[in-house]
Design an enzyme around this catalytic site. Sequence first.
Site, short mmCIF file in Angstrom:
data_model
loop_
_atom_site.label_atom_id
_atom_site.label_comp_id
_atom_site.label_asym_id
_atom_site.label_seq_id
_atom_site.Cartn_x
_atom_site.Cartn_y
_atom_site.Cartn_z
N HIS A 1 43.96 40.74 28.90
CA HIS A 1 42.49 40.88 28.79
C HIS A 1 42.13 40.61 27.32
O HIS A 1 42.47 39.57 26.78
CB HIS A 1 42.13 42.28 29.30
CG HIS A 1 40.67 42.54 29.55
ND1 HIS A 1 39.71 41.58 29.54
CD2 HIS A 1 40.02 43.71 29.83
CE1 HIS A 1 38.52 42.14 29.80
NE2 HIS A 1 38.69 43.43 29.98
N HIS B 1 41.78 31.99 33.45
CA HIS B 1 40.82 33.08 33.70
C HIS B 1 40.76 33.35 35.19
O HIS B 1 40.85 32.41 35.99
CB HIS B 1 39.43 32.67 33.18
CG HIS B 1 38.54 33.84 32.96
ND1 HIS B 1 37.81 34.41 33.97
CD2 HIS B 1 38.28 34.56 31.85
CE1 HIS B 1 37.14 35.44 33.48
NE2 HIS B 1 37.40 35.56 32.20
N ASP C 1 39.02 33.95 24.34
CA ASP C 1 39.92 34.40 23.28
C ASP C 1 40.49 33.27 22.44
O ASP C 1 40.95 33.50 21.32
CB ASP C 1 41.08 35.21 23.90
CG ASP C 1 40.62 36.57 24.37
OD1 ASP C 1 39.80 37.17 23.67
OD2 ASP C 1 41.07 37.01 25.43
N1 ACO Z 1 49.18 29.34 30.76
C1 ACO Z 1 49.92 28.71 31.68
N2 ACO Z 1 49.78 28.90 33.01
C2 ACO Z 1 48.86 29.77 33.42
C3 ACO Z 1 48.02 30.46 32.51
C4 ACO Z 1 48.21 30.22 31.14
N3 ACO Z 1 47.51 30.85 30.22
N4 ACO Z 1 47.19 31.25 33.18
C5 ACO Z 1 47.47 31.09 34.48
N5 ACO Z 1 48.49 30.19 34.62
C6 ACO Z 1 49.07 29.76 35.89
C7 ACO Z 1 50.06 30.83 36.36
O1 ACO Z 1 51.36 30.60 35.85
C8 ACO Z 1 49.99 30.66 37.86
O2 ACO Z 1 50.74 29.51 38.18
P1 ACO Z 1 51.52 29.41 39.61
O3 ACO Z 1 50.43 29.35 40.64
O4 ACO Z 1 52.30 28.15 39.47
O5 ACO Z 1 52.37 30.65 39.70
C9 ACO Z 1 48.52 30.33 38.10
O6 ACO Z 1 48.05 29.74 36.88
C10 ACO Z 1 47.67 31.55 38.43
O7 ACO Z 1 47.90 32.52 37.41
P2 ACO Z 1 47.64 34.07 37.62
O8 ACO Z 1 48.25 34.80 36.48
O9 ACO Z 1 48.02 34.51 39.00
O10 ACO Z 1 46.07 34.12 37.55
P3 ACO Z 1 45.18 35.40 37.30
O11 ACO Z 1 43.85 35.11 37.83
O12 ACO Z 1 45.84 36.64 37.78
O13 ACO Z 1 45.25 35.48 35.73
C11 ACO Z 1 44.85 35.58 33.45
C12 ACO Z 1 44.23 35.29 34.84
C13 ACO Z 1 45.53 36.95 33.47
C14 ACO Z 1 43.74 35.57 32.44
C15 ACO Z 1 45.90 34.46 33.14
O14 ACO Z 1 45.28 33.21 33.12
C16 ACO Z 1 46.62 34.74 31.82
O15 ACO Z 1 47.56 35.53 31.78
N6 ACO Z 1 46.17 34.05 30.72
C17 ACO Z 1 46.77 34.28 29.41
C18 ACO Z 1 46.24 35.57 28.79
C19 ACO Z 1 44.78 35.45 28.39
O16 ACO Z 1 44.36 34.50 27.74
N7 ACO Z 1 44.00 36.46 28.75
C20 ACO Z 1 42.57 36.53 28.38
C21 ACO Z 1 41.70 36.29 29.57
S1 ACO Z 1 40.00 36.27 29.10
C22 ACO Z 1 39.61 37.88 28.85
O17 ACO Z 1 40.07 38.77 29.48
C23 ACO Z 1 38.74 38.21 27.77
#
Ligand code: ACO
Length: 393
Positions: free
Chosen positions: A237, A276, A330
Amino acid sequence: MSTSPAPAAPASAPAATPTGWKKGLEDVIATDTKISFIDGEKGVLEYVGIAIDDLARNSTFEETTFLLWNGRLPNAAELEAFSADLRSRYELPAGLIESIKRVPKTAQPMHALRTLVSELAMYDADPNKNDVASARSKALNVLAQAPTIVAYFDRHRRGLPFVAPDKSANFATNFLYMLNGAKPTPTMAKAFDVCMILHADHGLNNSTFSARVIISTMSDVYSALTGAIGSLRGPLHGGANEDVMKMLNEIPTVDAAEGFIQNKLATKAKIAGFGHRVYKAYDPRASYLKTLAKQLSEDTGNQDLYAKSTAIEQVMLREKAAKGIYPNVDFYSATTYHSIGLKLDLFTPMFALSRIAGWSGHIIEQLADNRLYRPDAQYNGPHGVKYAPISAR
Ligand code: ACO
């Protein structure tokens, strides 16, 4: 006392439970709101119907907070009164200042902020009053005093004397003044103010949901805001802005960005500042922050940081845009906050200072029409298991 072995769980099927649900409450509508609207497919964010870009260009953090708490923009007199009320509350209770001096200098700022916001409840003569007018007043206290907490804690750990708030200054200018002991330039103060607007609210994100869940028990505003701060600091987050900066520091040159990201992706690592739950298009806050980061990095000699960021973005768009993974709020916050002169571990606290506005708007909205949050879980465990005495395990 029986010593027979624990009986196996009977094979009887559990009662029928709903199917088709997704973990993480994805796609679940948990409340209605009039505060902010997101279209994740089109990359739209509005506060009370006004596009975030419009607010970033034309509003101030104080005015945006009024909008989030009242569902409309203030007129000139209302804005003046609201701003004056906020400024009159910048100072901390004397006891809380003593508490800050006792916080270990090695503490992480988000832990310090969470603990001290919680402590504010103990300086409120009537902390549990949850009528909407009282909740607004308590929220205004926390909004006004959280920046003082962060600035004082940072000066405490640096062994510097505290700089008392400047009640003639707006939220952004006052915070940078208390932190640095010198008035920020108008450009820096404006950039910081815009960051506060961009981070102020974002639908039913995890920390906002946490705040609404807590206040829905009719607990108190301080507990709800404390819980929300705890949620925000997670790296999935608001904590991601610090991870972005760490990543930029790890990449030695602009040319090294491609290889660094490809190596990470090869190990299925997630790249901080991308992806996201809701946006499957470019996060509109990231577009605005990208422009701000470019301008500020040029003004402050941090072009290298900006260049590394755009190099990372190019790789990620090439590799991941088809999956709907774009820069989130972010990503360019890191370069922006660094250029404003903020230390890495203050990035997430900056997010919190701004989001107190949104959390509070949601707390007020929840209190005005409250119903306890109490979702259900799909139970996948055994049934009818007999208690096994400890001697039999
Ligand atoms: N880099 C590479 N791959 C990614 C990323 C990323 N940043 N984010 C998602 N993916 C991929 C996952 O590996 C997954 O791939 P798969 O289907 O092959 O397994 C797919 O996209 C779905 O990812 P999830 O984690 O299931 O998606 P979710 O909706 O739960 O996650 C989240 C969203 C937690 C923000 C995720 O994108 C992440 O961890 N990003 C990095 C951390 C980040 O930047 N967080 C800030 C978010 S904005 C905020 O809260 C202010």
